[in-house]
Design a protein around this motif. Structure first.
Motif, PDB file in Angstrom:
ATOM      1  N   GLY A   1       0.812  -1.208   0.000  1.00 42.43           N
ATOM      2  CA  GLY A   1       0.000   0.000   0.000  1.00 42.43           C
ATOM      3  C   GLY A   1       0.848   1.263   0.000  1.00 42.43           C
ATOM      4  O   GLY A   1       0.547   2.233  -0.712  1.00 42.43           O
ATOM      5  N   CYS A   2       1.919   1.274   0.806  1.00 41.66           N
ATOM      6  CA  CYS A   2       2.792   2.447   0.839  1.00 41.66           C
ATOM      7  C   CYS A   2       3.498   2.633  -0.500  1.00 41.66           C
ATOM      8  O   CYS A   2       3.611   3.762  -1.002  1.00 41.66           O
ATOM      9  CB  CYS A   2       3.810   2.300   1.971  1.00 41.66           C
ATOM     10  SG  CYS A   2       3.103   2.400   3.627  1.00 41.66           S
ATOM     11  N   ALA A   3       3.973   1.535  -1.070  1.00 40.57           N
ATOM     12  CA  ALA A   3       4.657   1.644  -2.362  1.00 40.57           C
ATOM     13  C   ALA A   3       3.702   2.160  -3.438  1.00 40.57           C
ATOM     14  O   ALA A   3       4.068   3.019  -4.255  1.00 40.57           O
ATOM     15  CB  ALA A   3       5.234   0.284  -2.751  1.00 40.57           C
ATOM     16  N   ASP A   4       2.481   1.665  -3.450  1.00 42.93           N
ATOM     17  CA  ASP A   4       1.505   2.147  -4.426  1.00 42.93           C
ATOM     18  C   ASP A   4       1.195   3.625  -4.217  1.00 42.93           C
ATOM     19  O   ASP A   4       1.043   4.388  -5.179  1.00 42.93           O
ATOM     20  CB  ASP A   4       0.222   1.320  -4.332  1.00 42.93           C
ATOM     21  CG  ASP A   4       0.372  -0.055  -4.951  1.00 42.93           C
ATOM     22  OD1 ASP A   4       1.253  -0.207  -5.822  1.00 42.93           O
ATOM     23  OD2 ASP A   4      -0.384  -0.967  -4.577  1.00 42.93           O
ATOM     24  N   ARG A   5       1.076   4.050  -2.962  1.00 40.05           N
ATOM     25  CA  ARG A   5       0.763   5.454  -2.691  1.00 40.05           C
ATOM     26  C   ARG A   5       1.909   6.365  -3.162  1.00 40.05           C
ATOM     27  O   ARG A   5       1.659   7.422  -3.758  1.00 40.05           O
ATOM     28  CB  ARG A   5       0.514   5.635  -1.187  1.00 40.05           C
ATOM     29  CG  ARG A   5       0.245   7.064  -0.751  1.00 40.05           C
ATOM     30  CD  ARG A   5      -1.069   7.591  -1.315  1.00 40.05           C
ATOM     31  NE  ARG A   5      -2.194   6.863  -0.781  1.00 40.05           N
ATOM     32  CZ  ARG A   5      -2.814   7.177   0.372  1.00 40.05           C
ATOM     33  NH1 ARG A   5      -2.414   8.216   1.081  1.00 40.05           N
ATOM     34  NH2 ARG A   5      -3.843   6.462   0.785  1.00 40.05           N
ATOM     35  N   ILE A   6       3.144   5.952  -2.915  1.00 40.48           N
ATOM     36  CA  ILE A   6       4.285   6.757  -3.366  1.00 40.48           C
ATOM     37  C   ILE A   6       4.305   6.830  -4.889  1.00 40.48           C
ATOM     38  O   ILE A   6       4.525   7.888  -5.484  1.00 40.48           O
ATOM     39  CB  ILE A   6       5.595   6.173  -2.823  1.00 40.48           C
ATOM     40  CG1 ILE A   6       5.613   6.251  -1.284  1.00 40.48           C
ATOM     41  CG2 ILE A   6       6.799   6.896  -3.391  1.00 40.48           C
ATOM     42  CD1 ILE A   6       6.769   5.528  -0.647  1.00 40.48           C
ATOM     43  N   PHE A   7       4.082   5.696  -5.521  1.00 38.98           N
ATOM     44  CA  PHE A   7       4.095   5.679  -6.985  1.00 38.98           C
ATOM     45  C   PHE A   7       2.998   6.580  -7.548  1.00 38.98           C
ATOM     46  O   PHE A   7       3.193   7.255  -8.562  1.00 38.98           O
ATOM     47  CB  PHE A   7       3.910   4.235  -7.473  1.00 38.98           C
ATOM     48  CG  PHE A   7       3.860   4.109  -8.973  1.00 38.98           C
ATOM     49  CD1 PHE A   7       5.029   4.009  -9.719  1.00 38.98           C
ATOM     50  CD2 PHE A   7       2.646   4.112  -9.649  1.00 38.98           C
ATOM     51  CE1 PHE A   7       4.985   3.908 -11.097  1.00 38.98           C
ATOM     52  CE2 PHE A   7       2.593   4.012 -11.023  1.00 38.98           C
ATOM     53  CZ  PHE A   7       3.776   3.907 -11.751  1.00 38.98           C
TER      54      PHE A   7
ATOM     55  N   LEU B   1      10.234   0.526  -4.929  1.00 40.41           N
ATOM     56  CA  LEU B   1       8.941   0.683  -5.600  1.00 40.41           C
ATOM     57  C   LEU B   1       8.693  -0.452  -6.580  1.00 40.41           C
ATOM     58  O   LEU B   1       7.575  -0.967  -6.685  1.00 40.41           O
ATOM     59  CB  LEU B   1       8.894   2.028  -6.322  1.00 40.41           C
ATOM     60  CG  LEU B   1       8.831   3.276  -5.432  1.00 40.41           C
ATOM     61  CD1 LEU B   1       8.852   4.537  -6.280  1.00 40.41           C
ATOM     62  CD2 LEU B   1       7.586   3.258  -4.569  1.00 40.41           C
ATOM     63  N   ILE B   2       9.703  -0.853  -7.303  1.00 41.68           N
ATOM     64  CA  ILE B   2       9.529  -1.957  -8.259  1.00 41.68           C
ATOM     65  C   ILE B   2       9.195  -3.247  -7.516  1.00 41.68           C
ATOM     66  O   ILE B   2       8.347  -4.035  -7.954  1.00 41.68           O
ATOM     67  CB  ILE B   2      10.797  -2.117  -9.114  1.00 41.68           C
ATOM     68  CG1 ILE B   2      10.961  -0.908 -10.039  1.00 41.68           C
ATOM     69  CG2 ILE B   2      10.753  -3.399  -9.932  1.00 41.68           C
ATOM     70  CD1 ILE B   2      12.243  -0.896 -10.823  1.00 41.68           C
ATOM     71  N   GLY B   3       9.846  -3.463  -6.384  1.00 42.54           N
ATOM     72  CA  GLY B   3       9.585  -4.690  -5.634  1.00 42.54           C
ATOM     73  C   GLY B   3       8.281  -4.685  -4.878  1.00 42.54           C
ATOM     74  O   GLY B   3       7.713  -5.741  -4.608  1.00 42.54           O
ATOM     75  N   GLY B   4       7.771  -3.493  -4.535  1.00 43.53           N
ATOM     76  CA  GLY B   4       6.573  -3.439  -3.705  1.00 43.53           C
ATOM     77  C   GLY B   4       5.310  -3.031  -4.411  1.00 43.53           C
ATOM     78  O   GLY B   4       4.214  -3.268  -3.909  1.00 43.53           O
ATOM     79  N   SER B   5       5.421  -2.403  -5.585  1.00 44.49           N
ATOM     80  CA  SER B   5       4.240  -1.889  -6.274  1.00 44.49           C
ATOM     81  C   SER B   5       4.125  -2.527  -7.646  1.00 44.49           C
ATOM     82  O   SER B   5       5.071  -2.487  -8.447  1.00 44.49           O
ATOM     83  CB  SER B   5       4.327  -0.360  -6.398  1.00 44.49           C
ATOM     84  OG  SER B   5       3.287   0.137  -7.220  1.00 44.49           O
TER      85      SER B   5
ATOM     86  N   ALA C   1      17.000  -7.212 -11.578  1.00 40.51           N
ATOM     87  CA  ALA C   1      16.679  -8.622 -11.409  1.00 40.51           C
ATOM     88  C   ALA C   1      15.188  -8.839 -11.223  1.00 40.51           C
ATOM     89  O   ALA C   1      14.644  -9.880 -11.605  1.00 40.51           O
ATOM     90  CB  ALA C   1      17.438  -9.193 -10.208  1.00 40.51           C
ATOM     91  N   THR C   2      14.504  -7.861 -10.645  1.00 44.43           N
ATOM     92  CA  THR C   2      13.064  -7.986 -10.440  1.00 44.43           C
ATOM     93  C   THR C   2      12.297  -7.806 -11.741  1.00 44.43           C
ATOM     94  O   THR C   2      11.432  -8.611 -12.098  1.00 44.43           O
ATOM     95  CB  THR C   2      12.588  -6.957  -9.408  1.00 44.43           C
ATOM     96  OG1 THR C   2      13.305  -7.148  -8.195  1.00 44.43           O
ATOM     97  CG2 THR C   2      11.110  -7.122  -9.132  1.00 44.43           C
TER      98      THR C   2
ATOM     99  N   VAL D   1      12.976  -9.320  -6.355  1.00 40.21           N
ATOM    100  CA  VAL D   1      13.920  -8.645  -5.483  1.00 40.21           C
ATOM    101  C   VAL D   1      13.187  -7.452  -4.904  1.00 40.21           C
ATOM    102  O   VAL D   1      12.928  -6.492  -5.605  1.00 40.21           O
ATOM    103  CB  VAL D   1      15.179  -8.209  -6.251  1.00 40.21           C
ATOM    104  CG1 VAL D   1      16.193  -7.608  -5.314  1.00 40.21           C
ATOM    105  CG2 VAL D   1      15.766  -9.405  -6.989  1.00 40.21           C
ATOM    106  N   ALA D   2      12.834  -7.537  -3.665  1.00 39.17           N
ATOM    107  CA  ALA D   2      11.829  -6.613  -3.152  1.00 39.17           C
ATOM    108  C   ALA D   2      12.416  -5.336  -2.591  1.00 39.17           C
ATOM    109  O   ALA D   2      11.844  -4.284  -2.741  1.00 39.17           O
ATOM    110  CB  ALA D   2      10.997  -7.297  -2.085  1.00 39.17           C
TER     111      ALA D   2
END
Length: 1978
Positions: free
Chosen positions: A485-491, A522-526, A569-570, A698-699
């Motif tokens: 959720g935090c990663a999506d909000r930042i993005f 952001l790539i790993g979380g969103s 890598a992700t 790779v988160a």
């Protein structure tokens, strides 16, 4: 002025303030008087508001008029000077002067411009000085002058006018002490004058003029500071004082003085209330704002100038150089008091004094100025990293969030951020970086999401500097790693991602690194970010993104490379990203080379510097590179294989991977080599099975290592190949050095102390062990805690955890971690449960402070033993606890070895006590006391006594100790410390004397006794002689210094020991169980085995207890286990081991006497002389030499313990055992006035007793966890305590933790093999492994096994019930067989079942858990099937209803048409067809049909709806010719009849309205009595005449018009139609019967010829019989098998009878009674021929005649009633007997021996006649419903009183009452031949005529036959049953209403029920019948 009237007047002035021109002079004068000091504060505050409004209104009006603000100032000056100057110049009245000065000060507050102009007028200053001269001693005058001068001093124009004499006067008044308010006001005025003069000087050309003011500022600061400290409670003008300090605190010297005065800071901060919110008044806000300014100035750092700012400052200095020269002014030197180190020190001092509490309170104030100041303060505080933890603990994040969210920008995203908020957001960013977001923001995601927006604004703001942007990036990176959720909000935050991508191209390394890490997270979380960088199908867009990531992966900065390669890598897990990378390789031929360099740093590119090559690879980079390569080579991505292979070869990737696999690049884990091998296999074309779970992700940017940690050694030493001590040691060593400190031996945990923090006790780690068995997770102390907690809940048995090992091995730490785990997982939302958890955890710091000390081997050694028992309820929630204390080492209080310390509490108290405590107890540092300084060890590494003292106080509060109790505890600590400072000197006579009596005097003060008595009992003792058993003389015997010192130490030890016992008892009181306890978990934390150079009595007691614990371990793990195998006849190979029982007997036995027995005898025989007692003990030890584990060596003796040989010194041992406390000391305590001290010594010996006084060890004996007071020696205490401890432990199921100390130096790197081998040997680990490998891990009785696992076998359970009929042993064996467990995994003993491996037990537990899940799934499946079946039934009913509900409406309208004609007109056959429906709108005017739309448009209907439309023909008169029919369209609405004609014009058809006839103008409708289709609409007189229509739907049209007009139109039927041809011209049309007409009718010359039709009484034909359908069973829900009930299919196995569980038959008999077969209902005889059952037994002889019962009431039937099932049929005048009345309109009656229900309004009472009561017969069964009529209900009789439309339209005509009813369902033929298929055939009388009450659906008129009254509805959901009456008896009372549905036809019920629908449902057939009946009624 009167207060009430004043408020009213001020309110009126406030209302007039909007129009300042309306103010009158008297009103302004009234306003000035409101500022008099004598007025109450509310009135003065309101006057301030009025004055402010007046000034603002004046300025706003004059600014608009003149455009200048100066004119407004002049106006205000002219207005107010007339009220101020006369008052301050009035030398006659003192109150007038005071009033004028007060108003003058207020005007400075509100409008300083006009006040300054008045102040500058001639003579104003002189008036002020004259007032001082005239009234020098007037307090009000002087105070108001000082305040007014203070206000004027704040303005430069006024400061120049203040004369020197005023300044001198202010100085004098600031130094006087009589009037504190005047002193404060004068001081404030001086401060403003001083600071103003300094500012004026700085603005001038010579800055040096400001220097002399420093000393004056210091003097004023000290003055104001003294006011805060001494006068804070009595000074009302604290706001002024704080304001002055805020002015002065800008100066560095003043800052230094204020910050170094903690008492001042504490007093200042106490002005802000902490517990209750601060009232938001003006004065409070001002005070708080001033305090915040002081804190801000104290904590403010010197501004750090950027290069641009420094250049600007340089230019300013050049500009000030003057005279246009280029000579630059010298740069101002930096003050040493403003450097960063000094500022950090000031910050810490402010925080220590309570500044954070003030900030927390201030964040709740709704003031923008306060909140902005808060942001600056927090930023200054968190500049120091050491302060950030304190800020987090005080709720700083919450306060900062309030500050930020209070800004208007937070409400809308479009509002730009205010620059003043940047400091607060930067402080929030620093805190976010400090720790994990969970610890910063708490577990609520909302707080994290709210923080993202301000942090993003800090990143994007144009005013943000590089440092702020960097910190914002780091904070967002930390938040992005927390959750998706935090990663999506930042993005999703606008512009953030674009800004971050630009930062990746910055030259600054740190900015570049932070931006790259944020992108990686952001790539790993969103998923959105992943789609942007690699998941998008647009390869071109992806290439540009990946090109940047590839470039970042080749940077010099290692963290940047790790983050960028992690992101790479992700994203390469997506095919689009792989395609983009491949295209980049084809374009630039660098992508694959960069990936190769990640794996092998020696790979070089074309533009590389040859000197910059790396030699070693980073494991993280290698792993990332391998993962990228594996993704690119994945066969499922459609890359061109040939080109791909060529590019890979060119880049050298194959060679790099081969070198990696060969180990040439270093040793890597399988997590690296496995994907490398997979990549090579994909390159070679091999098929590999993809792993489940999708692609590797790779988160996070802070990637620890992308591979699993390699397993070191074996985690369970039962798996060792060779079992010997060396292999055990090697395994422990390898694991210890790898950070794996825990190892198993089966269920025993081995712990090796790491002497460092490994970070393995976090909440995240704890959650991994929750609900897991020990085989699922690595070894850990949490696993032992989980096992104990699970076993307690699962098996309902007490548990205990026994932690053993030598001192310093980590026993106390393990005990704390077990408490931590149990508190975390034990659940419970109740406040009392959480309170118990907090108390249990709080016992650790509290008892560590009072019971632990530094020894030579351990910095936190437990010098006592404790057994903590946590009590749980049946839900596994802690509801109480109890601590049992064992053997406190109280000798440590008075003496320690060198480099050891006393108990921690002494150093905590002496270092961190408050000033009040130091004053109260005369407290000094630890170096000032003998008991704490004699060992020369005051400080200990890794121990912070100040912080520990705070933890101790918090623990006391958590436990519930009151402030008074805490104060008494510390009083006793102070007494002990001062006792140690009592020093004795030897006098000439050899006696002792106290060197410093002041010490004893203070001790006497503390314990509240006479000082002389203290001196006496410390230097002498009372001796009483005895003669022949009688008391003799009493003597005071003086003591020598050694004896006096021993008595002093004995008193100190006794006080501390009793204090410790009281604390433990007090803890137990607080933790008392809140409810009944079900089970207990005990945790034993006791001192470890000790071997010192000088071992005495204390070590003997400690080592004895450890011997007992070792004996328990041997008993339960070795000896008892092997004995049990023999007893249970289990095949077993015996294991040899050492049993230490011989050593325990050596110490504790009485016969033969052991060491303790010999010690007690020596004390008893030679108690007077310690040396003689020691010699006696030496002699007695010689008798113990026969024991091989004992060796006497003169004044020493050797005991061979299990842990090693220990040499004990005998000297002083007997004295320590006695622990002498003479009677004099008891008398001293008894005379104390301190009740707490009396409580500690509540067990003082009886002075009249002849027995010897008890020793200190006599006071306690622990038995079964209860404190008992028994007399015994200290050795007896040790023995009794150990015995009681053993008893407690043996009552619970034990878990073991064996701790090992790796070295004696507390080093985290040293592993002492010799010492550890010794511990391995004496702990018996080798024997333990052998027993564990050869034995069985689990055993339990057959009954317990069956009770636990009977569910797993179908032979022993059915649907959760125990069904096994054999014994428990056979049942247990059957369970193990049915679960598929191999035979060699278990054995059956005599009374128990044995399971070899724990894996087997865990498998059984898993199967048991899965059983309940499966049962739940089956129940859910059955429930869902039931609902599917129910829904299908509902759908069928709904489908049937939908198919027929429209027919009901059409039938209703059609039936009304029949009623309208009323049998007066012949009918056409078409009108009587069964499928003829009255559709109404035949032309679809209301729809979207083209014709209908044209008609609607022509009629101009708009939104009006058509009720009827049809094609008609209208009779048109032709001039000179016969009238002719012409086609038209007829449309009827609720308002009018429209006649529409169509014509052709110019080849186009046009539709137009020909005539509109309002309904109100239609008087009647004329029709003939023949079967023709003509009718005339007789309207009111009109020029057009009446229309003559020919309409096939004449009946429907007529019914429609009558319905619309509420039957106000008359229907005229006769042989002719009379109509108005024109307005005054009447005409007739005659109708003749003519059979020659073949079809319809013929019109000619006003005559219509028509053939004969159907009789006028005809009604619609019955509906045609439908084709019978196929009834399909409902099998969708799987409740009915396919094929219907005839297909029986496979029958399920019969349900076996439930059996009581083994050993629980008695209990279960009460809980689960044996089910009894339900009694069958007695069969009921049929209605017509009541006869007994065929196989009934002969009746018994008749009983004696019953007593005569009351005669029953008889009723007569007024009408005939045809009963349904459960009802009784009646004929008119039938007589029935009443059985039961019900209040719902139905009565139970009996007729001819049969009972049934009948409506009460059909019955009337018959006068009673004497009649014997007939014998009751069972009620008749319900007749089965007809097979062809599924809907069988009772038709409700028609009400005679209901009016009908026909009654209004044709009153002289009646309908045929015998006519057959209309068919409801067109096309559905009734089985009874009637038009109502839901009705039964009418009952036929004897003569064949119809019954007197035939069912009819036709309306009744006033001339019809009288109908019966309506039958009342039956509202009850289920009818009450009718029971069979016994012969001659009264029917039983009405039983409870059963909830069962109506039984089927095959049942033979014994009770008659009123027919009704089930509860909550309506019988559909009854509903349809009721609706049809209603249609018939109308």
């Amino acid at each position: 002025m009167n207060t009430h009237n004043g408020d009213l007047s001020l309110d009126s002035l406030m209302r007039k303030s909007q129009d300042v021109a309306s103010f009158l002079p008297d009103e302004l004068s009234y306003l000035v008087e409101a500022f008099a000091p004598s007025q109450p504060e509310p009135s003065r505050s309101k006057a301030y508001l009025v004055l402010s409004a007046f000034c603002q209104g004046t300025r706003s009006q004059n600014t608009q008029e003149s455009g200048s603000n100066n004119s407004a100032t002049e106006i205000l000056e002219k207005v107010f000077q007339h009220f101020i100057v006369p008052r301050i110049s009035n030398y006659q009245e003192q109150d007038v002067i005071v009033n004028g000065l007060s108003f003058f000060s207020a005007l400075f507050h509100v409008d300083w411009q006009s006040a300054s102009r008045i102040f500058a007028q001639d003579g104003v200053v002189e008036y002020v000085t004259d007032a001082l001269d005239l009234f020098p001693s007037s307090a009000p005058v002087t105070l108001e002058v000082a305040r007014m001068i203070g206000q004027a001093s704040g303005h430069k124009a006024c400061r120049a006018l203040i004369p020197e004499e005023i300044t001198t006067w202010l100085g004098n008044k600031s130094r006087q002490a009589t009037d504190k308010n005047l002193r404060a006001a004068a001081a404030i005025a001086l401060v403003k004058l001083s600071r103003g003069a300094a500012m004026d000087a700085l603005e001038g050309t010579d800055a040096s003029q400001a220097a002399p003011s420093t000393s004056k500022d210091m003097e004023l600061a000290n003055l104001l500071k003294g006011m805060v400290v001494s006068d804070k409670d009595s000074l009302p003008s604290l706001n002024d004082v704080v304001e002055g300090l805020a002015y002065l605190s800008i100066d560095p010297d003043v800052k230094h003085v204020l910050a170094n005065d903690p008492k001042f800071l504490q007093q200042l901060f106490t002005l802000v209330p902490r517990r209750k919110p601060l009232p938001t008044t003006t004065s409070n806000s001002s005070l708080l704002f001033g305090i915040l300014l002081i804190i801000s100035n104290l904590c403010a750092y010197r501004p750090r100038l950027s290069q641009e700012d420094a250049q600007v400052a340089k230019l300013k200095r050049m500009a000030k150089a003057g005279n246009g020269s280029n000579k630059m002014m010298p740069e101002e030197p930096l003050n040493a008091l403003e450097d960063d180190a000094t500022v950090r020190s000031r910050c810490r001092q402010a925080l220590a004094s309570g500044a954070l509490d003030v900030l927390s309170v201030a964040s709740g104030i709704e003031s923008q100025g306060i909140r902005l100041t808060l942001g600056k303060i927090y930023l200054s505080i968190v500049e120091d990293k050491d302060n950030r933890g304190k800020v987090l603990q005080s709720g700083g994040v919450r306060s900062l969030s309030r500050v930020i969210q209070s800004s208007p920008y937070s409400t809308t995203s479009s509002t730009p951020i205010d620059t003043s908020l940047l400091p607060a957001i930067q402080a929030l960013a620093k805190l976010t970086i400090t720790s994990s977001p969970l610890q910063v923001f708490g577990p609520v995601d909302g707080a994290m999401l709210d923080a993202i927006r301000p942090l993003s604004q800090l990143l994007l703001h144009s005013s943000s500097n590089l440092l702020q942007q960097f910190e914002a990036l780091m904070a967002l990176t930390n938040l992005a790693s927390q959750s998706t959720g935090c990663a999506d909000r930042i993005f999703s935050t606008p512009h953030v991602l674009n800004k971050v991508e630009l930062f990746m191209l910055e030259d600054h390394t740190l900015i570049q690194r932070a931006a790259t890490e944020l992108i990686c997270n952001l790539i790993g979380g969103s998923e959105k970010a992943f789609f942007r960088y690699g998941g998008s199908p647009d390869v071109h867009a992806t290439k540009s993104k990946l090109q940047v990531l590839l470039a970042m992966s080749d940077m010099d900065d290692l963290p940047t490379r790790l983050a960028a390669s992690g992101a790479l890598a992700t994203v390469t897990s997506a095919s689009t990203a792989c395609q983009a990378v491949f295209e980049l390789q084809l374009d630039r031929h660098r992508a694959f080379s960069i990936i190769a360099r990640l794996i092998d740093p020696s790979v070089t590119l074309e533009d590389d510097d040859p000197d910059d090559g790396e030699t070693t690879g980073n494991p993280g980079l290698v792993h990332r590179g391998v993962v990228c390569l594996r993704h690119i080579l994945d066969p499922q991505y459609a890359l061109p294989r040939i080109s791909l292979a060529e590019e890979i070869e060119k880049a050298g990737l194959v060679n790099v991977v081969v070198r990696l696999l060969k180990g040439e690049l270093g040793s890597f884990d399988t997590a690296v080599t496995t994907p490398a091998a997979e990549a090579i296999s994909k390159k070679a074309g091999k098929k590999t099975v993809p792993k489940s779970g999708g692609a590797t992700k790779v988160a996070k940017a802070d990637w620890k290592e992308g591979f699993k940690k390699q397993q070191t050694g074996v985690s369970d030493m039962t798996l060792l190949t060779t079992i010997n001590e060396d292999n055990i040691n090697k395994n422990l060593e390898s694991r210890w050095k790898a950070g794996e400190i825990y190892t198993y031996i089966g269920g025993v945990l081995i712990s090796v102390n790491p002497f460092k923090d490994l970070g393995i006790y976090t909440d995240e780690t704890l959650q991994k062990y929750k609900g897991k068995n020990r085989l699922e997770v690595p070894p850990h102390v949490f696993s032992i805690a989980e096992s104990a907690y699970y076993n307690m809940n699962a098996y309902h048995e007490n548990q205990c955890v026994i932690i053993s090992g030598e001192s310093g091995a980590g026993k106390t730490e393990a005990a704390k971690r077990i408490m931590q785990y149990i508190a975390a997982v034990s659940g419970g939302q109740d406040g009392s449960i959480q309170e118990i958890k907090d108390m249990v955890l709080a016992t650790n710091p509290l008892l560590e402070s009072f019971g632990c000390a530094k020894t030579l081997r351990n910095n936190n050694s437990s010098r006592h033993g404790k057994y903590l028992e946590i009590m749980f309820n049946t839900q596994g929630e802690p509801i109480g606890a109890q601590i049992t204390n064992y053997l406190l080492e109280k000798g440590r209080v008075v003496g320690q070895l060198d480099n050891e310390r006393n108990f921690h509490i002494f150093y905590q108290f002496t270092k961190a006590a408050s000033d009040e405590q130091r004053e109260q107890f005369g407290l000094q540092g630890p170096d000032a006391y003998y008991y704490t300084s004699r060992s020369n060890c005051l400080e200990v590494q890794d121990i912070n006594d100040e912080n520990d003292y705070a933890d101790t106080l918090n623990a006391m509060r958590t436990i519930g100790l009151s402030d008074q109790e805490q104060n008494e505890i510390f009083r006793m600590i102070a007494v002990i410390l001062w006792l140690g400072n009592v020093v004795f000197q030897e006098m000439d006579d050899g006696n002792s004397a106290i060197v410093d009596t002041a010490v004893t005097d203070f001790i006497a003060h503390l314990i509240e006794v006479d000082p002389a008595m203290v001196q006496k009992v410390l230097t002498s003792k009372v001796v009483e002689t005895q003669r022949g058993g009688r008391r003799g003389s009493v003597y005071d015997v003086p003591l020598n210094p050694a004896q006096a010192t021993a008595g002093r130490d004995a008193l100190a030890k006794a006080i501390y020991n009793n204090l410790f016992e009281w604390i433990v008892s007090r803890i137990n009181v607080s933790m008392k169980a809140r409810s009944a306890s079900a089970q207990v978990i005990g945790i034993l934390d006791i001192f470890g085995f000790e071997i010192f150079e000088d071992n005495s009595f204390e070590q003997l007691c400690i080592n004895y207890v450890n011997e007992k614990l070792q004996q328990i371990f041997i008993e339960l793990t070795l000896k008892t286990e092997q004995e049990e195998y023999v007893r249970e006849q289990i095949k077993w190979t015996p294991i040899k081991y050492f049993n230490n029982k011989i050593v325990c007997d050596l110490i504790e036995e009485r016969k033969p006497p052991g060491i303790f027995a010999a010690l007690n005898d020596a004390c008893a025989t030679a108690h007077a002389d310690p040396a003689a007692a020691d010699n006696s003990f030496v002699q007695r030890t010689a008798m113990l030499s026969s024991n091989v584990h004992f060796e006497a060596r003169g004044s020493q003796f050797l005991v061979r313990h299990y842990a090693g040989d220990v040499m004990y010194n005998i000297a002083g041992m007997t004295d320590k055992n006695k622990d002498a406390l003479v009677k004099d000391l008891f008398d001293l305590v008894g005379s104390s006035g301190n009740q707490f001290l009396q409580t500690l010594f509540s067990d003082r010996p009886d002075p009249s007793s002849k027995k010897r006084p008890p020793t200190a060890g006599d006071r306690i004996k622990v038995s079964h966890g209860v404190l008992l007071f028994v007399r015994m020696d200290h050795s007896c205490v040790a023995k009794a305590s150990a015995g009681a401890l053993v008893d407690n432990l043996m009552k619970a199921q034990p878990s073991y933790i064996r701790t090992i100390k790796p070295n004696q130096n507390r080093s985290s790197t040293e592993y002492d093999n010799k010492a550890i081998l010794h511990q391995i040997k004496y702990l018996g680990l080798q024997e333990n492994i052998r027993v564990r490998r050869a034995g069985f891990a689990y055993r339990n009785t057959f009954e317990k096994m069956v009770e636990r696992f009977y569910l797993l076998s179908p032979s022993t359970s059915y649907a959760g019930e125990y069904t096994w009929q054999g014994d428990a042993k056979s049942g247990c064996e059957q369970i193990l067989k049915d679960t598929g467990i191999a035979k060699d995994e278990w054995q059956m003993g005599v009374t128990k079942a044995f399971i070899k491996n724990p894996e087997t037990l865990f498998a059984l537990e898993t199967m048991r858990d899965r059983y309940w899940h499966n049962m739940a799934a089956r129940i859910q499946r059955a429930w869902r099937n039931y609902w599917r079946y129910k829904n299908e039934c509902a759908r069928r009913i709904q489908r049937f209803w939908k198919n027929n509900k429209e027919a009901l409406e059409y039938a209703k309208v059609r039936d009304y048409g029949h009623q309208v004609l009323a049998g007066r007109k012949e009918r056409r056959r078409y009108s009587l067809l069964s499928y003829r429906r009255f559709m109404g709108d035949y032309l679809d005017v209301n729809g979207k049909n083209i014709v209908g739309s044209d008609l609607r448009s022509a009629c101009g209907l708009g939104a009006e709806q058509a009720t009827f439309s049809s094609k008609v023909q209208i009779l048109v008169s032709k001039l000179g010719r016969s009238s002719k029919l012409s086609p038209r369209f007829l449309v009827v609405t609720a308002k009018a009849v429209y006649i529409v004609a169509t014509s052709q014009k110019d080849g186009q058809i046009q539709t137009s309205l020909e005539r509109k006839i309002p309904l109100v103008t239609i008087k009647s409708i004329s029709m003939s009595n023949l079967r023709d289709d003509w009718l005339a609409l007789n309207c009111n007189a009109s020029e057009e005449g009446d229309p003559i229509l020919h309409c096939y739907f004449k009946t429907e049209l007529t019914a429609n018009l009558l319905t619309l007009t509420q039957a106000s139109i008359s229907v005229l039927i006769g042989p002719s139609i009379e109509y108005a041809k024109k307005k005054d011209k009447k005409a007739q049309i005659q109708f003749l019967r003519d059979e020659t007409i073949a079809k319809d009718d013929v019109y000619k010359s006003h005559t219509v010829h028509v053939p004969s039709g159907e009789p006028p009484s005809s009604t619609s034909r019955p509906a045609a019989r439908r084709k019978p359908g196929i009834v399909r069973p409902i099998t969708q829900g799987k409740l009915l098998r396919a094929g219907g009930p005839s297909d029986k299919g496979k029958t399920s196995r019969p349900k076996p009878a439930a059996q009581p569980l083994p050993g629980k038959s008695t209990q279960l008999a009460a809980v689960r009674p044996t089910p009894v077969a339900p009694s069958k209902p007695s069969p009921s005889p049929p209605k017509s021929s009541p006869s007994p059952p065929r196989n009934s037994v002969p009746p018994p002889p008749p009983p004696p005649p019953p007593p005569k019962e009351p005669e029953a009431e008889l009723y007569r039937a007024k009408f005939a009633f045809e009963g349904q099932e459960g009802e009784i049929s009646l004929k008119k005048d039938d007589t029935v007997e009443l059985v039961e009345k019900d209040d719902n309109g139905w009565w139970l009656v009996r007729k001819d021996g049969q009972e049934g229900w009948a409506p009460n309004n059909y019955l009337e009472l018959v006068p009673p006649k004497p009649k014997a009561a007939p014998a009751a017969r069972p009620p008749p069964p319900r007749p089965p419903p007809p097979p062809s009529a599924p809907l069988v209900v009772v038709a409700a009789p028609v009400s005679a009183s209901k009016p009908t439309v026909s009654a209004m339209s044709a009153k002289s005509l009646t309908a045929d009452a015998l006519a057959r009813p209309v068919a409801v369902f067109p096309g559905l033929a009734p089985s009874n031949g009637s038009a109502a298929p839901w009705k039964k055939p009418a009952a036929v009388s004897v003569n064949g005529s119809a019954s007197s009450t035939p069912p009819s659906s036709r309306p009744s008129s006033s001339l019809g036959v009288k109908s019966p009254p309506p039958v009342a509805t039956k509202p009850k959901p289920v009818p009450p049953p009718v029971a069979s009456k016994p012969s001659g008896g009264k029917p039983p009372p009405k039983p409870p209403i059963p909830m069962a549905p109506r039984p089927g036809t095959g049942a033979a019920p014994s009770k008659i029920s009123k027919p009704s629908a089930p509860a909550g449902q309506m019988d559909l057939a009854a509903a349809l019948a009721k609706r049809a009946q209603k249609i018939a009624d109308e």
